[in-house]
Write a protein that holds these residues in place. Sequence first.
Motif, PDB file in Angstrom:
ATOM      1  N   GLU A  16     -10.472   2.851  12.939  1.00 45.89           N
ATOM      2  CA  GLU A  16      -9.076   2.656  12.529  1.00 45.89           C
ATOM      3  C   GLU A  16      -8.936   2.177  11.097  1.00 45.89           C
ATOM      4  OE1 GLU A  16      -6.824   0.401  15.773  1.00 45.89           O
ATOM      5  OE2 GLU A  16      -8.897   0.420  16.496  1.00 45.89           O
ATOM      6  N   VAL A  17      -9.752   1.171  10.732  1.00 47.67           N
ATOM      7  CA  VAL A  17      -9.609   0.615   9.388  1.00 47.67           C
ATOM      8  C   VAL A  17     -10.169   1.570   8.335  1.00 47.67           C
ATOM      9  CG1 VAL A  17      -9.556  -1.775  10.211  1.00 47.67           C
ATOM     10  CG2 VAL A  17     -11.751  -0.779   9.514  1.00 47.67           C
ATOM     11  N   THR A  18     -11.265   2.258   8.705  1.00 44.71           N
ATOM     12  CA  THR A  18     -11.865   3.197   7.752  1.00 44.71           C
ATOM     13  C   THR A  18     -10.908   4.343   7.443  1.00 44.71           C
ATOM     14  OG1 THR A  18     -14.018   2.631   8.701  1.00 44.71           O
ATOM     15  CG2 THR A  18     -13.941   4.554   7.276  1.00 44.71           C
ATOM     16  N   ALA A  19     -10.160   4.764   8.448  1.00 51.13           N
ATOM     17  CA  ALA A  19      -9.181   5.840   8.238  1.00 51.13           C
ATOM     18  C   ALA A  19      -8.177   5.455   7.151  1.00 51.13           C
ATOM     19  CB  ALA A  19      -8.454   6.163   9.545  1.00 51.13           C
ATOM     20  N   GLN A  20      -7.799   4.187   7.099  1.00 54.85           N
ATOM     21  CA  GLN A  20      -6.845   3.750   6.078  1.00 54.85           C
ATOM     22  C   GLN A  20      -7.484   3.755   4.690  1.00 54.85           C
ATOM     23  OE1 GLN A  20      -3.918   3.737   7.455  1.00 54.85           O
ATOM     24  NE2 GLN A  20      -5.070   3.936   9.367  1.00 54.85           N
ATOM     25  N   ALA A  21      -8.762   3.362   4.629  1.00 49.40           N
ATOM     26  CA  ALA A  21      -9.463   3.370   3.341  1.00 49.40           C
ATOM     27  C   ALA A  21      -9.609   4.791   2.816  1.00 49.40           C
ATOM     28  CB  ALA A  21     -10.830   2.693   3.492  1.00 49.40           C
ATOM     29  N   VAL A  22      -9.904   5.731   3.726  1.00 52.00           N
ATOM     30  CA  VAL A  22     -10.029   7.140   3.324  1.00 52.00           C
ATOM     31  C   VAL A  22      -8.675   7.650   2.822  1.00 52.00           C
ATOM     32  CG1 VAL A  22     -10.424   9.482   4.184  1.00 52.00           C
ATOM     33  CG2 VAL A  22     -11.995   7.631   4.820  1.00 52.00           C
ATOM     34  N   LYS A  23      -7.617   7.266   3.535  1.00 53.26           N
ATOM     35  CA  LYS A  23      -6.263   7.644   3.141  1.00 53.26           C
ATOM     36  C   LYS A  23      -5.953   7.188   1.712  1.00 53.26           C
ATOM     37  CE  LYS A  23      -3.081   6.858   6.368  1.00 53.26           C
ATOM     38  NZ  LYS A  23      -2.295   5.953   7.242  1.00 53.26           N
ATOM     39  N   VAL A  24      -6.344   5.962   1.421  1.00 58.88           N
ATOM     40  CA  VAL A  24      -6.108   5.382   0.096  1.00 58.88           C
ATOM     41  C   VAL A  24      -6.944   6.117  -0.964  1.00 58.88           C
ATOM     42  CG1 VAL A  24      -6.579   3.306  -1.279  1.00 58.88           C
ATOM     43  CG2 VAL A  24      -5.305   3.135   0.882  1.00 58.88           C
ATOM     44  N   LEU A  25      -8.200   6.415  -0.637  1.00 55.67           N
ATOM     45  CA  LEU A  25      -9.049   7.137  -1.590  1.00 55.67           C
ATOM     46  C   LEU A  25      -8.500   8.537  -1.864  1.00 55.67           C
ATOM     47  CD1 LEU A  25     -12.628   6.047  -0.446  1.00 55.67           C
ATOM     48  CD2 LEU A  25     -11.496   5.471  -2.612  1.00 55.67           C
ATOM     49  N   LYS A  26      -7.961   9.175  -0.826  1.00 56.73           N
ATOM     50  CA  LYS A  26      -7.369  10.511  -1.022  1.00 56.73           C
ATOM     51  C   LYS A  26      -6.160  10.434  -1.948  1.00 56.73           C
ATOM     52  CE  LYS A  26      -8.974  12.906   3.145  1.00 56.73           C
ATOM     53  NZ  LYS A  26      -8.700  13.255   4.555  1.00 56.73           N
ATOM     54  N   ALA A  27      -5.365   9.397  -1.777  1.00 56.54           N
ATOM     55  CA  ALA A  27      -4.195   9.220  -2.644  1.00 56.54           C
ATOM     56  C   ALA A  27      -4.620   9.013  -4.094  1.00 56.54           C
ATOM     57  CB  ALA A  27      -3.345   8.046  -2.155  1.00 56.54           C
ATOM     58  N   ILE A  28      -5.682   8.222  -4.261  1.00 55.75           N
ATOM     59  CA  ILE A  28      -6.211   7.994  -5.617  1.00 55.75           C
ATOM     60  C   ILE A  28      -6.715   9.307  -6.231  1.00 55.75           C
ATOM     61  CG2 ILE A  28      -8.193   6.959  -6.833  1.00 55.75           C
ATOM     62  CD1 ILE A  28      -6.020   4.930  -6.472  1.00 55.75           C
ATOM     63  N   ALA A  29      -7.462  10.092  -5.444  1.00 56.87           N
ATOM     64  CA  ALA A  29      -7.991  11.367  -5.931  1.00 56.87           C
ATOM     65  C   ALA A  29      -6.851  12.271  -6.404  1.00 56.87           C
ATOM     66  CB  ALA A  29      -8.799  12.051  -4.830  1.00 56.87           C
ATOM     67  N   MET A  30      -5.816  12.358  -5.592  1.00 56.83           N
ATOM     68  CA  MET A  30      -4.627  13.159  -5.891  1.00 56.83           C
ATOM     69  C   MET A  30      -3.977  12.696  -7.192  1.00 56.83           C
ATOM     70  SD  MET A  30      -2.577  15.363  -4.020  1.00 56.83           S
ATOM     71  CE  MET A  30      -2.059  14.901  -2.355  1.00 56.83           C
ATOM     72  N   GLU A  31      -3.766  11.399  -7.282  1.00 56.88           N
ATOM     73  CA  GLU A  31      -3.020  10.813  -8.408  1.00 56.88           C
ATOM     74  C   GLU A  31      -3.794  10.938  -9.729  1.00 56.88           C
ATOM     75  OE1 GLU A  31       0.574   9.619  -9.313  1.00 56.88           O
ATOM     76  OE2 GLU A  31      -0.130  10.039  -7.280  1.00 56.88           O
ATOM     77  N   PHE A  32      -5.128  10.828  -9.638  1.00 58.07           N
ATOM     78  CA  PHE A  32      -5.935  10.790 -10.867  1.00 58.07           C
ATOM     79  C   PHE A  32      -6.755  12.072 -11.080  1.00 58.07           C
ATOM     80  CE2 PHE A  32      -4.987   6.385 -10.019  1.00 58.07           C
ATOM     81  CZ  PHE A  32      -4.878   5.780 -11.265  1.00 58.07           C
ATOM     82  N   ASN A  33      -6.460  13.097 -10.278  1.00 55.63           N
ATOM     83  CA  ASN A  33      -7.176  14.369 -10.400  1.00 55.63           C
ATOM     84  C   ASN A  33      -8.688  14.272 -10.221  1.00 55.63           C
ATOM     85  OD1 ASN A  33      -5.184  16.387 -10.744  1.00 55.63           O
ATOM     86  ND2 ASN A  33      -4.709  15.430 -12.738  1.00 55.63           N
TER      87      ASN A  33
END
Lengths: 355, 355
Positions: A16-33
């Motif tokens: 459960e907690v790891t899923a949130q960290a992955v979600k955050v990393l995906k958002a960062i990847a998107m935002e910063f290319n």
Amino acid sequence: MKLNIAVLPGDGIGPEVTAQAVKVLKAIAMEFNHVFTFNYALVGASAIDKHGTALPQETIDICTKADAVLFGAIGKTAFDLDPDAKIRPEQGLLGIRKALGLHTNIRPIIAYDDLLSKSSLKVRQIKDTNILIYRELTGGIYFGDRSLSEDGNTASDVCTYHRFEIERIAHQAFKAAQSRKRKLALVDKANVLESSRLWRRVVLEIAPQYPDVKVNYLYIDNAAMELIIRPRQFDVILTENMFGDILSEEASVIVGSIGLLASASLGDEHAMFEPIHGAYTKAANKGIANPIASILSAAMLLDHFGLDEEAALVREGVDKSLKLHITTPDLNNKYDNISTTKVGDFIEDFINNPD
Amino acid sequence: MKLNIAVLPGDGIGPEVTAQAVKVLKAIAMEFNHVFTFNYALVGASAIDKHGTALPQETIDICTKADAVLFGAIGKTAFDLDPDAKIRPEQGLLGIRKALGLHTNIRPIIAYDDLLSKSSLKVRQIKDTNILIYRELTGGIYFGDRSLSEDGNTASDVCTYHRFEIERIAHQAFKAAQSRKRKLALVDKANVLESSRLWRRVVLEIAPQYPDVKVNYLYIDNAAMELIIRPRQFDVILTENMFGDILSEEASVIVGSIGLLASASLGDEHAMFEPIHGAYTKAANKGIANPIASILSAAMLLDHFGLDEEAALVREGVDKSLKLHITTPDLNNKYDNISTTKVGDFIEDFINNPD
Ligand SMILES: [Mg+2]
Ligand SMILES: [Mg+2]
């Protein structure tokens, strides 16, 4: 940047907690290319259930090929009550640390202003505490030989340290101290243990290479007390494997919740990032697990690759969630029902729209 | 009652605080018509200075012949900074424990109402805390084989436990729990250490003999946290040597000062009573050392011989000194200049005239 990230969610609240960290990393990847790819693998009790071992070879392979590993938590209550179990979830965590040569564990202990009142300690006691614990991770009694006599009446564990194991982490800890408040505390039990005396000897030898760092020496029993009564005295704490395990979990009381503590485990070639909390099986699948420690571990992953702006944005999101009480029940006495996923969504949103 | 008491003041503040405990015992003897004789002996750095060993044979002989030993503290800063010293003050304490077979150490952790505000912890967190720590004292890594390789680059310590060592203290701890809140917590690291698994196995086996005692199992890292965030959950804590060393010093934060913590060390034939604090050389000969831990150790000595009324009177004297702020500077923000001797005198007076 392209990063191949191995994700090992593990047991209990780990997924459960790891899923949130992955979600955050995906958002960062998107935002910063950036291009982050995620490869999932089993570890701990969930690997035992499927493969009969806590650390399948496939998991080791996925981690070895990755640029970094994001780890959840391992453990299962059934094993805790069965001292005779030969295959144990913890072998997954100890095994992956050994397999990747992750010899240095780094744990920041920061008293967040918004959470000072959550701590068991008095606010004036902990305000402005900012400690970095350097814990040796692949030596000592957790990795020594163990034996049980034939008749089952005598059991032994061996704690061994080699000079090179102490030197490599000591240099890192000294360097970290130089970039901070220039204080280093070595915690050992040199008045009794030979291995501790080696730690003290090596640190005494190395210290003159870092003349700007003031070194302090404490015994583990005394340190366990000092950490609570004078936490601000510490800047960088350097210690061996088991003492670091004890001190870093104890130090969570300063932060107000173990659900906030992230860590990085570094080797010469690999790096793994994980929350300090365990699998906490009782809380699993209820949506109440605090994902902040896992999300802050992802921020340490970004730090590790020099993605400073990205890491800072994640931390800003975390700070904002704490300030606005968008937190799981362990920290929240304002709102009910803020779930693990909601906290992750809030920080994801913040990254996408940092206003 | 006739009691032959060996007195080992030791180093640093040891002699000053022990003198107050002896003063209190003399007052008790006078008041209750007992005959207590006191035989002094050297231990620790003061024994090294005079005899070149931290534990002279003469000291062992005096202790062996005595009904009980009153111990001060040992240690000297010079040795702490010299990991190469072969003769060390701590050998005196470890040696006397071994020589007298003192396998069970008992440490009460009580949150005194008059001192709640002194603690680093929030008052509501610690109020009514009353814990009894049973620490195994002659086994484990503090007494295991140690080795340093020829080239000085590898050091090892061995942690060994035998079933009988665990059984004897476990039975005592279970019995103590029966006379208290009927809760026992075993602290170990059974998810990693073979010796810890033996502890857990033995306690699991013994537990059915004490069906009225509820047993709880904690890992040491978790226990170091739980002790601070939920201290009232604990009644009797049972643990091995090093974990007990760490937990009991950490637990002093609940009491507000390590200067209040007494302990009893019991063997099959001998008994020793000592404060938990060390020699604290920096504070020696300044009249600022808190003698309460040593005086409460004397109360535990009286307990041990069934002198309940006598022990109660000593504790009443201690309570009164705390209530009236007749305490050394570590606890006092009302009066300056209350010295070690003055605290002892006050409690002596109280015993002579308990009004
Ligand atoms: Mg731990
Ligand atoms: Mg100690």
